[in-house]
Motif scaffolding. Sequence first.
Motif, PDB file in Angstrom:
ATOM      1  N   HIS A 106       0.770  -0.777   0.084  1.00 15.55           N
ATOM      2  CA  HIS A 106       0.147   0.084  -0.768  1.00 15.55           C
ATOM      3  C   HIS A 106       0.449   1.090  -0.009  1.00 15.55           C
ATOM      4  N   ARG A 158      -7.757   5.271  10.765  1.00 14.86           N
ATOM      5  CA  ARG A 158      -7.622   3.331  10.243  1.00 14.86           C
ATOM      6  C   ARG A 158      -9.240   3.810   9.590  1.00 14.86           C
ATOM      7  N   TRP A 161      -8.354   5.249   5.979  1.00 15.49           N
ATOM      8  CA  TRP A 161      -7.409   4.003   5.236  1.00 15.49           C
ATOM      9  C   TRP A 161      -7.924   2.905   4.521  1.00 15.49           C
ATOM     10  N   VAL A 227      -4.973  10.069   2.826  1.00 14.37           N
ATOM     11  CA  VAL A 227      -4.417   8.623   2.718  1.00 14.37           C
ATOM     12  C   VAL A 227      -3.331   8.801   2.880  1.00 14.37           C
ATOM     13  N   ARG A 231       0.441   7.984   4.953  1.00 15.26           N
ATOM     14  CA  ARG A 231       1.245   6.992   4.109  1.00 15.26           C
ATOM     15  C   ARG A 231       3.373   7.092   4.382  1.00 15.26           C
TER      16      ARG A 231
END
Length: 448
Positions: A106, A158, A161, A227, A231
Amino acid sequence: MTGYFLAFAVVCELLALLTGFNTLSLLSGGVFLFYFLLHIPRLEGYARYLMLVTVAVLAGLTMSGRLSAAELAESARAAAFYGAFLGSLGTMQCLVRRFEVLRRIHDVLLGGRPGWLYPKYALTSCGIASVLNFGVMNLLCGALSETLDQRGITGDARLRWLRSVLTSTLRGFALVPLVAPTSVAVAIITREVTTLTWSQLIPFSLCAALLLIAVGWSLEYRRFSQVSAERTRMEGWPPGSGRLVMVVCAVFGLMALLVLLTPLNVSRAAMLAVPAVTGLYMWHREGRIRPVVAEVTENMAGLHNEICIFAASAALGIALSSQVPPEVLARLIDGRASEFMLIAAGVLILPAFAAVGIAPITVLSFLSGLLGQLVITGLEPLLVAVALVIGFSLAMMLSPFGPSVMLLSRFGKISRWVVAFGWNGRYALIAVPLMLAFLWVCQMLRVA
């Protein structure tokens, strides 16, 4: 000890595919039936309900003489095939914990310009799933779950995501029936309507797929941008990336050999190649076969609800389609308006039934049987078949009981009702009328 029964059933079906010995397929179907009936209390509600209904329907039709021995055997073989389909490709998850690049896939995909992240995810998911089918769900969903747990990402972050990544993965996976010649939906329809081919469907279904990507892109753009900013940036490729490339090449190389040297198509070749290469790699790394067998068995046991739904749905759909009388719905093909009614029904029935708990593969098997009979009465099947493929694609996203949503729910640790309706509800409200308008334009152009 009974945990090995599920793996044994999968192996029997894979051997049946490799050897053409149908008795092994019947044995696989019998072992699946024994395992799921033995573990009825352990199955989730819908899987348990579907298994009991399937057994009751098959038993009732057989005892009443409406289901012949050959038709019953075909139902058992269908259950074995689709159960093994999910179990064998699910072994992809065993590789995630062995390759850092898969654990961080991801971070790899989230690189680049935020505006392109949704189509990148959807097309990556679709591309992998076109060959590995449910392997992509195990890979992308499993990797994300482990990533979030390891980094301690909780709360709103969370959820953001999960919603962005998992919905794009699911929607990309749901595009497979529209674009891949190896999809289950295309196989079912072309089996019942032998005059249709994938090459006839693809010009229309590809346009539908592009429209569906555009809908998702417009809805997920902002969330994906957030998102991407969260990362972990990568400094070069993680260790083991080259080894992973070799493993993937081995999978595709073995698939190519099987397709070239045997009568197997790509999907069946993937069912054999993925667990074979995965198992050999694990054996090479572990040095012993026993822990490999134990891990693969445990992995399949973790998918028992999804395997049960797939196997039971296939058996029930095959059995019910054999009961449809030839004259059913024949009068509906009189006139253009009625033809578009069939097209609209093809789009709407599958997601509607999926939303109330009837698995899409069962409904598609039944409707394809009807379509095959309507063709005999003179119906032009092309656009109705395209509508069924679109409906199946939408149903994969909207069924809280479908294997894809259940896998996503299990890996994401979130309710399947939230996934199906909360995350995809607005998407469906936009996509359904758009698909109906698209098919109406296609019909008008064909008439003109």
